[in-house]
Scaffold this motif. Sequence first.
Motif, PDB file in Angstrom:
ATOM      1  N   SER A   5      48.376 -35.582   2.208  1.00 13.39           N
ATOM      2  CA  SER A   5      48.901 -34.327   1.650  1.00 13.39           C
ATOM      3  C   SER A   5      49.391 -34.527   0.228  1.00 13.39           C
ATOM      4  CB  SER A   5      50.031 -33.797   2.533  1.00 13.39           C
ATOM      5  OG  SER A   5      49.563 -33.476   3.827  1.00 13.39           O
ATOM      6  N   LEU A   6      49.973 -35.683  -0.053  1.00 12.44           N
ATOM      7  CA  LEU A   6      50.443 -35.958  -1.414  1.00 12.44           C
ATOM      8  C   LEU A   6      49.256 -36.057  -2.379  1.00 12.44           C
ATOM      9  CD1 LEU A   6      53.322 -38.404  -2.240  1.00 12.44           C
ATOM     10  CD2 LEU A   6      51.421 -38.083  -3.798  1.00 12.44           C
ATOM     11  N   LEU A   7      48.189 -36.688  -1.938  1.00 10.75           N
ATOM     12  CA  LEU A   7      46.996 -36.775  -2.783  1.00 10.75           C
ATOM     13  C   LEU A   7      46.393 -35.390  -3.019  1.00 10.75           C
ATOM     14  CD1 LEU A   7      45.305 -39.982  -1.317  1.00 10.75           C
ATOM     15  CD2 LEU A   7      46.426 -39.743  -3.538  1.00 10.75           C
ATOM     16  N   LYS A   8      46.413 -34.545  -1.990  1.00 10.15           N
ATOM     17  CA  LYS A   8      45.935 -33.163  -2.177  1.00 10.15           C
ATOM     18  C   LYS A   8      46.818 -32.430  -3.182  1.00 10.15           C
ATOM     19  CE  LYS A   8      43.572 -32.196   2.231  1.00 10.15           C
ATOM     20  NZ  LYS A   8      43.469 -33.565   2.746  1.00 10.15           N
ATOM     21  N   VAL A  40      48.708 -37.865 -14.543  1.00 11.62           N
ATOM     22  CA  VAL A  40      48.475 -37.791 -13.097  1.00 11.62           C
ATOM     23  C   VAL A  40      47.694 -39.006 -12.628  1.00 11.62           C
ATOM     24  CG1 VAL A  40      47.379 -36.465 -11.251  1.00 11.62           C
ATOM     25  CG2 VAL A  40      48.565 -35.266 -13.088  1.00 11.62           C
ATOM     26  N   LEU A  41      46.708 -39.406 -13.412  1.00  9.30           N
ATOM     27  CA  LEU A  41      45.899 -40.561 -13.031  1.00  9.30           C
ATOM     28  C   LEU A  41      46.741 -41.834 -13.028  1.00  9.30           C
ATOM     29  CD1 LEU A  41      42.933 -40.962 -12.258  1.00  9.30           C
ATOM     30  CD2 LEU A  41      42.485 -41.656 -14.612  1.00  9.30           C
ATOM     31  N   LEU A  58      47.465 -48.969   5.747  1.00  4.71           N
ATOM     32  CA  LEU A  58      46.679 -47.758   5.488  1.00  4.71           C
ATOM     33  C   LEU A  58      45.401 -48.045   4.720  1.00  4.71           C
ATOM     34  CD1 LEU A  58      49.468 -45.181   4.500  1.00  4.71           C
ATOM     35  CD2 LEU A  58      48.497 -45.652   6.744  1.00  4.71           C
ATOM     36  N   LEU A  59      45.283 -49.233   4.176  1.00  2.60           N
ATOM     37  CA  LEU A  59      44.102 -49.580   3.388  1.00  2.60           C
ATOM     38  C   LEU A  59      43.057 -50.288   4.237  1.00  2.60           C
ATOM     39  CD1 LEU A  59      45.866 -50.765   0.106  1.00  2.60           C
ATOM     40  CD2 LEU A  59      44.916 -48.513   0.658  1.00  2.60           C
ATOM     41  N   GLU A  60      43.010 -49.933   5.496  1.00  2.00           N
ATOM     42  CA  GLU A  60      42.030 -50.495   6.416  1.00  2.00           C
ATOM     43  C   GLU A  60      41.424 -49.384   7.259  1.00  2.00           C
ATOM     44  OE1 GLU A  60      44.060 -53.332   8.785  1.00  2.00           O
ATOM     45  OE2 GLU A  60      44.568 -54.681   7.128  1.00  2.00           O
ATOM     46  N   GLY A  61      40.168 -49.555   7.631  1.00  3.75           N
ATOM     47  CA  GLY A  61      39.513 -48.662   8.572  1.00  3.75           C
ATOM     48  C   GLY A  61      39.372 -47.231   8.074  1.00  3.75           C
ATOM     49  N   TYR A  62      39.474 -46.285   9.021  1.00  9.16           N
ATOM     50  CA  TYR A  62      39.238 -44.871   8.711  1.00  9.16           C
ATOM     51  C   TYR A  62      40.320 -44.298   7.803  1.00  9.16           C
ATOM     52  CZ  TYR A  62      37.862 -40.018   9.530  1.00  9.16           C
ATOM     53  OH  TYR A  62      37.437 -38.737   9.353  1.00  9.16           O
ATOM     54  N   ASP A  63      41.555 -44.816   7.903  1.00  8.94           N
ATOM     55  CA  ASP A  63      42.619 -44.355   7.007  1.00  8.94           C
ATOM     56  C   ASP A  63      42.230 -44.587   5.552  1.00  8.94           C
ATOM     57  OD1 ASP A  63      44.099 -43.599   9.167  1.00  8.94           O
ATOM     58  OD2 ASP A  63      45.414 -45.354   9.153  1.00  8.94           O
ATOM     59  N   ARG A  64      41.695 -45.743   5.290  1.00  9.90           N
ATOM     60  CA  ARG A  64      41.288 -46.064   3.908  1.00  9.90           C
ATOM     61  C   ARG A  64      40.178 -45.138   3.441  1.00  9.90           C
ATOM     62  NH1 ARG A  64      41.545 -50.476   0.390  1.00  9.90           N
ATOM     63  NH2 ARG A  64      39.842 -50.450  -1.134  1.00  9.90           N
ATOM     64  N   ASP A  65      39.213 -44.826   4.332  1.00 11.75           N
ATOM     65  CA  ASP A  65      38.121 -43.928   3.954  1.00 11.75           C
ATOM     66  C   ASP A  65      38.655 -42.548   3.541  1.00 11.75           C
ATOM     67  OD1 ASP A  65      36.391 -45.963   4.545  1.00 11.75           O
ATOM     68  OD2 ASP A  65      35.920 -45.219   6.566  1.00 11.75           O
ATOM     69  N   LEU A  66      39.606 -42.012   4.321  1.00  5.87           N
ATOM     70  CA  LEU A  66      40.165 -40.708   3.990  1.00  5.87           C
ATOM     71  C   LEU A  66      40.930 -40.738   2.667  1.00  5.87           C
ATOM     72  CD1 LEU A  66      41.528 -39.627   7.511  1.00  5.87           C
ATOM     73  CD2 LEU A  66      39.488 -38.776   6.346  1.00  5.87           C
ATOM     74  N   LEU A  67      41.723 -41.777   2.472  1.00  4.12           N
ATOM     75  CA  LEU A  67      42.489 -41.893   1.239  1.00  4.12           C
ATOM     76  C   LEU A  67      41.575 -42.094   0.031  1.00  4.12           C
ATOM     77  CD1 LEU A  67      45.374 -44.174   2.567  1.00  4.12           C
ATOM     78  CD2 LEU A  67      45.559 -41.767   1.953  1.00  4.12           C
ATOM     79  N   ARG A  79      41.256 -39.790  -3.307  1.00  3.59           N
ATOM     80  CA  ARG A  79      41.437 -40.443  -4.613  1.00  3.59           C
ATOM     81  C   ARG A  79      40.234 -40.184  -5.514  1.00  3.59           C
ATOM     82  NH1 ARG A  79      41.892 -47.006  -5.523  1.00  3.59           N
ATOM     83  NH2 ARG A  79      42.652 -46.960  -7.689  1.00  3.59           N
ATOM     84  N   ALA A  80      39.045 -40.250  -4.943  1.00  2.00           N
ATOM     85  CA  ALA A  80      37.836 -40.000  -5.730  1.00  2.00           C
ATOM     86  C   ALA A  80      37.777 -38.553  -6.214  1.00  2.00           C
ATOM     87  CB  ALA A  80      36.593 -40.328  -4.895  1.00  2.00           C
ATOM     88  N   ASP A  81      38.235 -37.610  -5.387  1.00  2.00           N
ATOM     89  CA  ASP A  81      38.242 -36.196  -5.793  1.00  2.00           C
ATOM     90  C   ASP A  81      39.152 -35.973  -6.993  1.00  2.00           C
ATOM     91  OD1 ASP A  81      36.487 -35.565  -3.808  1.00  2.00           O
ATOM     92  OD2 ASP A  81      38.014 -34.858  -2.393  1.00  2.00           O
ATOM     93  N   ILE A  82      40.252 -36.726  -7.060  1.00  2.00           N
ATOM     94  CA  ILE A  82      41.161 -36.599  -8.202  1.00  2.00           C
ATOM     95  C   ILE A  82      40.545 -37.244  -9.437  1.00  2.00           C
ATOM     96  CG2 ILE A  82      43.417 -37.265  -9.113  1.00  2.00           C
ATOM     97  CD1 ILE A  82      44.478 -37.174  -6.250  1.00  2.00           C
ATOM     98  N   GLN A  83      39.951 -38.401  -9.282  1.00  2.00           N
ATOM     99  CA  GLN A  83      39.396 -39.123 -10.421  1.00  2.00           C
ATOM    100  C   GLN A  83      38.211 -38.407 -11.040  1.00  2.00           C
ATOM    101  OE1 GLN A  83      38.715 -42.862  -8.409  1.00  2.00           O
ATOM    102  NE2 GLN A  83      40.568 -43.796  -9.276  1.00  2.00           N
ATOM    103  N   VAL A  84      37.461 -37.689 -10.231  1.00  2.00           N
ATOM    104  CA  VAL A  84      36.287 -37.011 -10.762  1.00  2.00           C
ATOM    105  C   VAL A  84      36.681 -35.856 -11.672  1.00  2.00           C
ATOM    106  CG1 VAL A  84      35.987 -35.286  -8.931  1.00  2.00           C
ATOM    107  CG2 VAL A  84      33.980 -36.190 -10.122  1.00  2.00           C
ATOM    108  N   LEU A  85      37.876 -35.307 -11.483  1.00  2.00           N
ATOM    109  CA  LEU A  85      38.309 -34.199 -12.327  1.00  2.00           C
ATOM    110  C   LEU A  85      38.513 -34.644 -13.769  1.00  2.00           C
ATOM    111  CD1 LEU A  85      40.853 -32.347 -10.006  1.00  2.00           C
ATOM    112  CD2 LEU A  85      38.526 -31.672 -10.597  1.00  2.00           C
ATOM    113  N   ILE A  86      39.122 -35.803 -13.948  1.00  2.00           N
ATOM    114  CA  ILE A  86      39.309 -36.283 -15.316  1.00  2.00           C
ATOM    115  C   ILE A  86      37.999 -36.782 -15.899  1.00  2.00           C
ATOM    116  CG2 ILE A  86      39.915 -38.671 -14.742  1.00  2.00           C
ATOM    117  CD1 ILE A  86      42.078 -38.449 -16.956  1.00  2.00           C
ATOM    118  N   ALA A  87      37.096 -37.229 -15.049  1.00  2.00           N
ATOM    119  CA  ALA A  87      35.788 -37.662 -15.529  1.00  2.00           C
ATOM    120  C   ALA A  87      34.977 -36.471 -16.027  1.00  2.00           C
ATOM    121  CB  ALA A  87      35.033 -38.396 -14.421  1.00  2.00           C
ATOM    122  N   LEU A  88      35.046 -35.364 -15.311  1.00  2.00           N
ATOM    123  CA  LEU A  88      34.325 -34.164 -15.726  1.00  2.00           C
ATOM    124  C   LEU A  88      34.997 -33.489 -16.911  1.00  2.00           C
ATOM    125  CD1 LEU A  88      33.481 -32.646 -12.222  1.00  2.00           C
ATOM    126  CD2 LEU A  88      31.936 -33.863 -13.762  1.00  2.00           C
TER     127      LEU A  88
END
Length: 465
Positions: free
Chosen positions: A399-402, A419-420, A434-443, A447-456
């Motif tokens: 939720s914080l990342l959102k 923000v970055l 949290l940096l293992e398994g499915y939790d890491r995939d969701l996070l 994270r990628a959705d946020i980074q792509v905004l500054i890239a675009l």
Amino acid sequence: MLKKLKLMIRKRVWFYPALISGLSFILAFGVGWFDLSQVLSSGDGFPTLFLTSVDLAKTILSVIAGSLMTMTTFTFSTTMVVLTTYASQFSPRTVENFLSDDDTMKVLGVFMGGFVYAIITLMFMRNSLGDHLVVSATIGIAFALVCLVQFMVYIQHVGSYIQTHNLIQRIFDEAEENIEAYHGLQKRCERLERLETGDQAFVVRLKSRRYGYIQRIEHEKLAALARSLGCRVVVEKINGQFVTDETPLVVLYFDREMTAEAGEMEKALDYIAIGSEKLEYQNFNFSIQKIVEIALRAISPGINDPNTARHCLKMLGVLVSRLASLEGGYFVYSVGASSTEKTQEPEERNESGGRSGSEEAGVPKGDAVFEAVDFKQELYAGFYQIVHYGRSDVSVMLSLLKALRFVMEKASMENRRAVLSFLEVLWSKLDPALLEGYDRDLLEKERADIQVLIALGKQAGSVRL
């Protein structure tokens, strides 16, 4: 003037009870005088439906007085229960949200007013009236019915106020209103990236008269004072900051011979209100702090309500996104200057990379300068505590990342970099589990959705809460 009066009323819990009790006192004296001076009977043409005997009036008023005192006691007890719940479950800072609510104090005032009316009119019920008829009891019955309606409204009101979602929404609405007011203030001003005072003939520093929190800054009056004194008035603190009686609060810059008297210059301190506690007026940071504290209580082991914390993070994301287009520095408030001129000058300066003509010439005369809100500090203050205490809960971190994505969508390019940077700090503080398994995939996806905004380098589509 009206804003100051409204602020005073909201800070005085006793205002509505005292006002309604005073009006009831006057009404009781008026009705009592009428009953004593106008001897009514059934043949006077006055509707007999509204008249009662003195003995019956005494009985009715005695019952009303006792009943309203009981209802007043019950209302006060319920209010204390709500305040205890607010302080223990939400945040001690949210207590004033219930106390400062007009409906709460008006209900208590109506009950107290009804009791005052019944007691005072009983004083006028004398044996000398004999068989004469009086109207006091009828008005007392009407007052009691009004109190009954108010009691039902109060029960509904308390039931609504005690719900977490409604409390968060009310805090959010007040914060959003203050943010919009701040945006409107900055649109009327010129922004400076840095304050250059130059070589001034005279510099006068005024210290705060007392310690406490800055509760109100009257920008227009400070600008008018600066114009009348022929100087630049610089306020080096923002609303909500704590100052002591040794803190330089206002600085006056004169670029020529100083002719102002000390008393005239010290008027600047009159336009900055200092109090012992923070207020939400002009201070959206305080509202953001309340939502943060509600989220922290929700994720604590004693309450363990992560869904409330997630909702708070969504609200925080929206609020901070309202600040994401702001730039730091200072803003200049000049009396009489057009807003169009003030908003165009900073844009020309930013595009060219240099300073505007007013800055090159040094400190202009007759304006007030205020420190602007720093987005980086707002971002950090809004989320760093939640990062610290919620870093082991994957749902809270998602939720914080959102929320950061909401902020990123409306931020300027410079603020997107902030923000970055905060995102990298957040990632480094995550619980290693949290940096293992499915939790890491969701996070990683968030994270990628946020980074792509500054890239675009452009705004993303709207996100539905």
